[in-house]
Motif scaffolding. Structure first.
Motif, PDB file in Angstrom:
ATOM      1  N   ASP A 185      30.950  41.985  37.922  1.00  0.00           N
ATOM      2  CA  ASP A 185      32.388  42.114  37.661  1.00  0.00           C
ATOM      3  C   ASP A 185      32.773  41.354  36.408  1.00  0.00           C
ATOM      4  O   ASP A 185      33.584  41.819  35.612  1.00  0.00           O
ATOM      5  CB  ASP A 185      33.205  41.548  38.832  1.00  0.00           C
ATOM      6  N   ALA A 196      39.110  36.287  38.863  1.00  0.00           N
ATOM      7  CA  ALA A 196      38.237  37.263  39.507  1.00  0.00           C
ATOM      8  C   ALA A 196      37.280  36.552  40.456  1.00  0.00           C
ATOM      9  O   ALA A 196      37.094  36.965  41.591  1.00  0.00           O
ATOM     10  CB  ALA A 196      37.464  38.048  38.460  1.00  0.00           C
ATOM     11  N   CYS A 211      38.826  35.720  34.221  1.00  0.00           N
ATOM     12  CA  CYS A 211      37.504  35.599  34.848  1.00  0.00           C
ATOM     13  C   CYS A 211      37.548  34.628  36.023  1.00  0.00           C
ATOM     14  O   CYS A 211      36.977  34.890  37.079  1.00  0.00           O
ATOM     15  CB  CYS A 211      36.466  35.140  33.827  1.00  0.00           C
ATOM     16  N   LEU A 225      34.723  42.893  33.369  1.00  0.00           N
ATOM     17  CA  LEU A 225      36.081  42.393  33.177  1.00  0.00           C
ATOM     18  C   LEU A 225      36.251  41.808  31.778  1.00  0.00           C
ATOM     19  O   LEU A 225      37.247  42.071  31.094  1.00  0.00           O
ATOM     20  CB  LEU A 225      36.379  41.331  34.230  1.00  0.00           C
ATOM     21  N   SER A 255      39.087  35.419  43.501  1.00  0.00           N
ATOM     22  CA  SER A 255      39.475  36.483  44.432  1.00  0.00           C
ATOM     23  C   SER A 255      38.455  36.657  45.535  1.00  0.00           C
ATOM     24  O   SER A 255      38.790  37.024  46.653  1.00  0.00           O
ATOM     25  CB  SER A 255      39.573  37.825  43.714  1.00  0.00           C
ATOM     26  N   TYR A 256      37.216  36.433  45.192  1.00  0.00           N
ATOM     27  CA  TYR A 256      36.172  36.565  46.206  1.00  0.00           C
ATOM     28  C   TYR A 256      36.206  35.410  47.183  1.00  0.00           C
ATOM     29  O   TYR A 256      35.487  35.382  48.151  1.00  0.00           O
ATOM     30  CB  TYR A 256      34.798  36.624  45.546  1.00  0.00           C
ATOM     31  N   ASN A 273      39.153  47.482  43.479  1.00  0.00           N
ATOM     32  CA  ASN A 273      39.654  46.404  42.615  1.00  0.00           C
ATOM     33  C   ASN A 273      39.402  45.056  43.281  1.00  0.00           C
ATOM     34  O   ASN A 273      40.010  44.741  44.306  1.00  0.00           O
ATOM     35  CB  ASN A 273      41.154  46.606  42.391  1.00  0.00           C
ATOM     36  N   PHE A 316      40.394  42.195  42.716  1.00  0.00           N
ATOM     37  CA  PHE A 316      41.589  41.350  42.892  1.00  0.00           C
ATOM     38  C   PHE A 316      42.353  41.720  44.156  1.00  0.00           C
ATOM     39  O   PHE A 316      43.129  40.925  44.673  1.00  0.00           O
ATOM     40  CB  PHE A 316      42.500  41.476  41.665  1.00  0.00           C
TER      41      PHE A 316
END
Ligand code: FAD
Ligand code: SF4
Ligand code: SF4
Ligand code: SF4
Lengths: 359, 425, 254, 302
Positions: B387, B412, B409, B391, B415-416, B300, B302
């Motif tokens: 992703d 997401a 989005c 997503l 998160s990276y 995941n 996230f």
């Protein structure tokens, strides 16, 4: 003054006890320069083994312990419609170990400047009174010229002064505090032989000077040579970097600035040591600069040191440590500048013409 | 009724480092386009290093990125030292590792508190949180400050290290300061607990897309500087073989390059490190991971946020014990004298956002003749890209509206913790 | 400054980045202990890196980075139009910064080297003041947070903004560093504007001049120093060119 | 524990010689602490100059603050800075102090924004003064150029207070433009009540200007000088006092009967910061008032 003898091992014990209990600063090796020579500075020490007793000279002087490079002279706290000014004169007691005779003279000069006259500095006084100074003699370096300035010996301004007489130190004790400390250690009264050794030591020091700077009559030379071309000559080399003033034990000129806190609830009135070589030293509103040229500024440093400023009883404030000369990247040092000035003056005397006209 | 049309266009995504755009367009339930486009201006660092003296190079490459400047400096230093066969003293290696810890801690704290958390509590930035959640913001600031304090003490400054040099470290930290730093780090342990507790109250979106994870691996410790390259798909390579791991390629829509390995894309970063090196985490960090149900291999994206938090635990504990050891070291031998020599080598380090490669070739006078840098975000770009499509489709099925999908989005991508100016160096 | 009978409204501020590493912006988030007080001074209207809110009614625009693409020129011009005061911060914005090293190579060669045949939009690096009028500059790579804080406070209190006029040596000596020339290195400290608290030299790394020349520097004497000490002229040039801050002096080959 | 140095203990040691007594209130306050004042009134004189009237809040401090004509004080504007300003009011007015300030930079611009009622602080008075007693029973020529009138107001007030002790008093005052003339509202008072012979001149006349046009030295043609019995006080930009003093010198007024006030950068007012050095003289301690002979001997003064 009381004189005593202490053996070197016992002396180390004494110093160790002292530094373990007090915030202490002493010469420490901080670097090795490109020629393989050690570089020393006065740094915080916590045991006797930290101290380089056989140090040559510290790159910077010890003045900043008494007169920090930056300090807040007062603080303002703003309230809704008003403000309040708070001033504290506080100093943590410190021990300074290993100052040379000229360094101690420098402190005495600073005392004169900052504590005499109509407006003594309480900030300085607070620090000065809480500083315990242990001096140590040494053989001069090839470029030291404190003898010329008459600061190679010192009788005042320290708590304890140690002269190296071989296996022992000949102690000059100048304060009851120092005397009381020493009572706990094995000290003895000087014998005739010790006295002889001390005299020998002093003679040796006195005769080891390799650099002489002829300073007799210098004030009047300087007065006459105000417009001399040598100031331009040396000024052209000067980088305006202020290094000389920062390392000098007696340079004390400063700058003041108000520094508001980020939350705008108060402000500090900050003093920062400055240097007359810096470009804006004499700059005023409207960008007018009273000393626009390098040479003008450099000259003032020499004026201050060798002519003396009226307020400090026209005393020459250079002690001859040559820290400025060693630190200067442009290779400007008092000996060369003064000799140059003297040559200039003497050549003028020969042709019996006055110094060049002012422009 | 499920929604069938959606069009999202985020110009210059906020709360990330650098400039990137998200574009998603779905028509009648079909994905037409989903891109993660980096629009940052390229800077050509690989060209700039050419002809530069090796000792100056780390000062230049650290300027690739303001956040992971220590990683960049160390990657260059490592590649140059390996190229010229210089062995830095042991103590220097320790200080460098500590510096990495400082950077990772400050970067993770910055990302978690300033960039990521606002999304989870629905505010545009951390600023409203200063008033609404002062406790947690203070905790975050203290963690960041601790990270900064490590960097400052070990490298001389917070951003763009000054004392990390080819051959070692130019200035030793003072023992007294190390001791103070240790106390400071001990002081933030409760803040980590607070953060754990707070993060447990957040809902992490439920989304999984299987992918490959690449990180360093040395089989002894949780890796930060150098080692082998390992992928969850089972590929293991020597550092110098980095090109076989990255396979860079270009796409028209983005100024950053992209990479792939066994699949269409792979991921690097905290989650990748975690997935590959779980065994070497500090026990306290493993405990923290457990409370979030984070176990290797997790897919995941996230959860990368949580992996960062877990790493913070590891780092603080590890830094404390490293400092204890350093306090007993004399710290007088920190730099190896070296003379230039021709050679070429790779330096790989684990930057906060993932594995970072610098490859340098130097001539006999010590001047760089060729340089190559592959940056974690470059490696993540393709993965982010994929992703996003998955997503968006999943969210569409769940009946979310445009705004919700856009937020998801954005989250997401964040998160990276993408570091875009890095990726376009 | 209520106590003097006048007060100030919060500064409406926007922070914008162009081609750079964003390290300077990052400094704004440092200094954690005074950060809340610092943010209290400001009404952040536009700051992409930390906030999703965007408005165009800012009084002060902090601009970071240099200009290397046509779209940046346009964006910058809009910012200039919106802002009452434009502050260039960081060496990239003030001088071009390390980015300018690119200008040493032909552009098409640089593109080919990194991107092969792909067409990439890029222009020679320019500093902010080459494109629009700059009201204040805060140099540094990165800027020092203390200085940014001081300058923001100055703007907030309506004070005049000034940078130290003297070179780094002053601060270097105040930190009791051993002069790097004594250690055999070329240091740009004697000609570089102070204000960084001599961070580099205190870390025993020579100053590369990120803050640009101090007021009225004596460059001929500095050059003489380097040659007297038999240090390499090439190295000096490499250092002078590092941040592009000494353009006017570097090409003086005399 | 025996070897710790407690501060009280060290304090008892007579290291520093001539230790001043800091319990003496005035000495302490003069070094760092300012007397807090309220700005009671602000008068806009021209676009560039304003007159600030200050009142020291504490009655004891108000009594302590006594100055002589020509002296200056350090004006502290908390949060902004501290600047030297000449005292521009009457020495006999113990209730309030007047400062005439030109907007020149950081601190002065701030002052221009302050409102009446705000609090500032002053330290001082500092520096030398005009020897008003020595001038008694003589003629006096006051020459002011531009803002140079600010330090001249204190001696002018003094003369007015002791008008019978002085003989002919001429005041020559010149500015660039008529709009820059300061204190025009007091001209009548000076002339009619105090019997000061006032002459004004501007460099650039406007249409309304009915007075004289030219350099200030031209005003000398209006007055007869008795060199044996005349003192001169000259304030203004350095170029101006150089011309004026040269002229007066030619008229036979001895150099030590002409007084000028010098300006330099100052940060302390106490002869410590060294910013105001001229030659080897502190402008803040030995000056700002110097007789012309001393100025000629000061290196770099003009
Ligand atoms: C003895 C004396 C009497 C003066 N009397 C008056 C007066 O009555 N009315 C008046 O308007 N001005 C007077 N001045 C000049 C006044 O001090 C300057 O205009 C003022 O310091 C400018 O400060 P600033 O902060 O506004 O300017 P900035 O240019 O911002 O100055 C910054 C700092 O530089 C210093 N500085 C700048 N200019 C001067 C200067 N000319 N003299 C001393 N320090 C300076 C100050 O410390 C100041 O804080 C006098 C100056 C002196 C030395
Ligand atoms: S004399 Fe030397 S040390 Fe002093 S400012 Fe000039 S160059 Fe610097
Ligand atoms: S002027 Fe130079 S020689 Fe004299 S005391 Fe200062 S540093 Fe030492
Ligand atoms: S190291 Fe550099 S900045 Fe420091 S004193 Fe030497 S030349 Fe000046």
């Amino acid at each position: 003054m009381i004189y005593k003898i202490i053996t070197k091992p016992e002396f180390r014990k004494f110093i160790d006890a002292l530094v373990r209990q007090n915030l202490s600063y002493a010469p420490k090796e901080v670097d090795v320069d490109k020629n393989g020579e050690p570089v020393y500075q006065f740094k915080e020490v916590s045991s006797v083994s930290d101290i380089a007793f056989d140090y040559s000279v510290t790159a910077s002087s010890a003045k900043h312990f008494l007169m920090p490079f930056k300090e807040d002279l007062s603080r303002f706290t703003f309230t809704d419609k008003d403000w309040q000014q708070d001033i504290t004169y506080e100093a943590q007691p410190i021990v300074l170990i290993g100052l040379r005779a000229c360094d101690i003279s420098a402190v005495t000069i600073l005392d004169n400047v900052l504590l005499n006259g109509q407006f003594p500095s309480p900030h300085y006084l607070a620090r000065r009174k809480n500083t315990f100074i242990i001096g140590m003699d040494h053989l001069p370096l090839p470029d030291c010229f404190c003898k010329s300035m008459n600061h190679h010996t010192v009788n005042d301004g320290f708590n304890l002064f140690c002269s190296d007489i071989g296996d022992s130190y000949y102690l000059s004790i100048n304060s009851s505090k120092a005397f009381n400390y020493l009572k706990e250690f094995e000290i003895s009264d000087p014998t005739d032989e010790d006295d002889c050794k001390l005299i020998e030591r002093r003679k040796l020091i006195k005769h080891s000077f390799k650099t002489e700077v002829e300073v007799t009559g210098l004030p009047s030379f300087l007065d006459i040579e105000f417009d001399s071309p040598i100031w331009t000559k040396w000024g052209d080399k000067c980088l305006n970097c202020g290094t000389c003033a920062m390392v000098c034990p007696t340079c004390y000129c400063y700058n003041m600035e108000d520094r508001p806190d980020t939350d705008l609830k108060g402000s500090a009135r900050q003093k920062q040591l400055y240097s007359c070589n810096l470009v804006d030293f004499a700059e005023v509103a409207g960008e007018h600069n009273f000393r626009p040229k390098n040479g003008d500024r450099l000259k003032y440093r020499y004026y201050h040191h060798y002519l003396g400023f009226a307020e400090n009883a026209n005393q020459q404030i250079c002690v001859g440590c040559n820290r400025c000369g060693r630190a200067c990247l442009a290779d400007i040092n008092p000996k060369d500048v003064i000799n140059d000035l003297r040559m200039e003056k003497e050549s003028c005397m020969i042709c019996a013409s006055p110094s060049p006209p002012r422009t | 009724m499920t929604k069938v049309n959606c069009s999202i266009d985020v110009h210059h995504l906020t709360r990330v480092e650098g400039h990137g755009d998200i574009r998603i367009s779905i028509k009648e339930g079909k994905l037409i386009d989903a891109t993660w486009a980096v629009v940052e201006t390229p800077r050509f660092f690989e060209v700039m290093v050419k002809g530069m003296s090796a000792q100056r190079v780390p000062f230049l490459t650290s300027r690739i990125c303001g956040i992971c400047s220590i990683s960049h400096a160390l990657a260059s230093i490592r590649s140059l030292e390996r190229a010229m066969e210089i062995t830095p003293p042991d103590a220097a290696e320790k200080i460098r590792l500590l510096a990495m810890h400082g950077e990772t801690l400050q970067s993770h704290a910055l990302h978690l508190f300033f960039l990521a958390i606002p999304d989870f509590v629905n505010t545009p930035s951390v600023l409203p949180l200063i008033k609404s959640h002062p406790e947690i913001v203070q905790a975050g600031l203290r963690l960041k400050e601790a990270g900064n304090a490590i960097s400052a003490l070990t490298t001389g400054r917070l951003t763009h290290p000054v004392s990390l040099v080819v051959g070692g470290v130019s200035k030793a930290p003072e023992k007294k300061d190390l001791l103070a730093l240790k106390h400071q780090l001990e002081g933030v342990l409760p803040d980590l607990e607070k953060t754990d507790a707070f993060c447990k109250t957040l809902t992490i979106p439920d989304f999984t897309r299987e992918t490959e994870f690449v990180s360093l691996y040395n089989g002894i410790t949780y890796p930060f500087i150098g080692g082998d390259l390992l992928s969850t798909d089972g590929i293991r390579q020597n550092e110098n073989e980095y090109l076989t791991m990255t396979n860079e390629y270009l796409e028209e829509y983005t100024t950053s390059k992209l990479t792939k390995l066994s699949r269409e894309s792979f991921a690097a970063g905290a989650l990748a490190r975690f997935n590959n090196n779980y065994a070497f985490l500090h026990p306290r960090a493993k405990e923290a991971a457990e409370t979030f149900g984070l176990r290797p291999v997790n897919h995941n994206p996230f959860m990368n946020n949580i992996a960062q938090l877990v790493e913070c635990h590891h780092i603080v504990h590890d830094a404390i014990s490293m400092i204890e050891k350093l306090l007993d070291d004399p710290l007088d031998q920190l730099k190896t004298q070296w003379t230039p020599k021709a050679g070429a080598a790779t330096g790989a380090v684990e930057a906060p956002r993932g594995i970072l490669y610098h490859h340098m070739e130097v001539d006999e006078s010590g001047k760089v003749v060729k340089g190559d840098c592959i940056i974690p975000t470059t490696q993540n770009n393709a993965n982010i890209h994929l992703d996003l499509s998955a997503l968006a489709l999943q969210a569409l099925e769940e009946g979310k509206n445009d705004k919700e999908i856009q937020l998801l989005c954005e989250m997401a991508v964040r998160s990276y913790d993408p570091c875009i100016s890095c990726s376009v160096h | 400054m209520q106590h003097l009978g006048f007060s100030h409204t919060k500064l409406k501020i926007g922070s914008f980045d162009f081609t750079c590493c964003e390290g300077c912006q990052l400094q704004l988030a440092n200094h954690e202990s005074s950060l809340p007080a610092f943010l209290e001074l400001l009404d952040i209207r536009n700051f992409r890196e930390i906030s999703s809110e965007r408005h165009d009614d800012y009084d002060i625009a902090l601009v970071e980075g240099s200009i290397t693409r046509q779209d940046e020129v346009e964006r910058l011009e809009t910012i200039r139009k919106n802002a009452k005061v434009l502050v260039a911060y960081g060496s990239c914005a003030c001088f071009g910064g390390v980015n300018s090293l690119k200008n040493n190579f032909p552009l098409d060669q640089a593109v080919r080297e990194v991107y092969g045949d792909k067409s990439v939009d890029t222009l020679p690096v320019r500093k902010i003041s080459d494109v629009v009028k700059v009201d204040y500059s805060i140099p540094g790579c990165p800027v020092s947070k203390e200085e940014v804080e001081r300058i923001i406070v100055s703007i907030a209190t309506g004070s005049i903004i000034s940078l130290p006029k003297y070179p780094v040596c002053v601060e270097c000596k105040q930190r009791l560093n051993t002069c790097l020339f004594d250690l055999g290195e070329i240091c740009l400290g004697p000609i570089t504007r102070a204000g960084c608290d001599a961070v580099c030299t205190s870390g025993k790394t020579p100053c590369l001049g990120c803050r640009g020349p101090a007021d009225d520097i004596n460059f001929p004497s500095f050059k003489q120093l380097v040659s007297d000490l038999k240090l390499s002229r090439d190295e000096l040039d490499e250092k002078l060119g590092f941040y592009n801050c000494f353009e006017e002096f570097r090409h003086d080959k005399s | 524990m025996r070897f710790t140095i407690p501060s009280q203990d060290v304090n008892r040691e007579p290291f520093a010689r001539n230790v001043p007594d800091f319990h003496y209130r005035s000495a302490l306050m003069q070094t760092d602490r300012g007397y807090k004042c309220r700005i009671t009134n602000i008068v806009s004189l021209t676009e560039q100059e304003k007159l600030f009237q200050l009142r020291i809040l504490d009655p004891d401090e108000r009594n302590l603050f006594r100055f002589r004509p020509g002296q200056f004080l350090m004006l502290q504007v908390p949060g902004y800075g501290e600047i030297p300003i000449s005292i521009s009011s009457s020495t006999s007015n113990n209730e309030q102090i007047e400062l005439c300030i030109r907007k020149a930079g950081h601190v002065t611009s701030t002052l221009f924004q302050t409102q009446a009622g705000a609090h500032v602080a002053i330290r001082g008075p500092f520096g030398s003064s005009f020897p008003m007693e020595e001038m008694m029973d003589r003629n006096i020529i006051l020459v002011a150029g531009g803002l140079g009138i600010a330090p001249l107001r204190a001696p002018l007030f003094w003369i007015n207070d002791h008008r019978d002790r002085y003989r002919d008093v001429h005041m020559l005052y010149g500015t660039k433009d008529p709009s820059q003339l300061l204190f025009t509202y007091q001209f009548d008072e000076w002339e009619k009540i105090n019997h000061i012979d006032l002459h004004t001149i501007v460099e650039n006349a406007t249409e309304e200007w009915e007075g004289r046009t030219g350099m200030i030295t031209e005003l000398f043609s209006d007055i007869a000088i008795d060199p044996e019995n005349t003192y001169a006080i000259v304030c203004g930009p350095p170029v101006m006092f150089k011309f004026v003093c040269n002229y007066l010198d030619k008229q036979g007024i001895p150099m030590n009967r002409m007084f000028v006030s010098l300006e330099r950068r100052m940060h302390c007012g106490m002869g410590k910061c060294c910013r105001c050095m001229v030659g080897s003289t502190f402008t803040c301690v030995k000056g700002p008032v110097f007789d012309y002979w001393s100025v000629m001997n000061l290196k770099e003064a003009i």
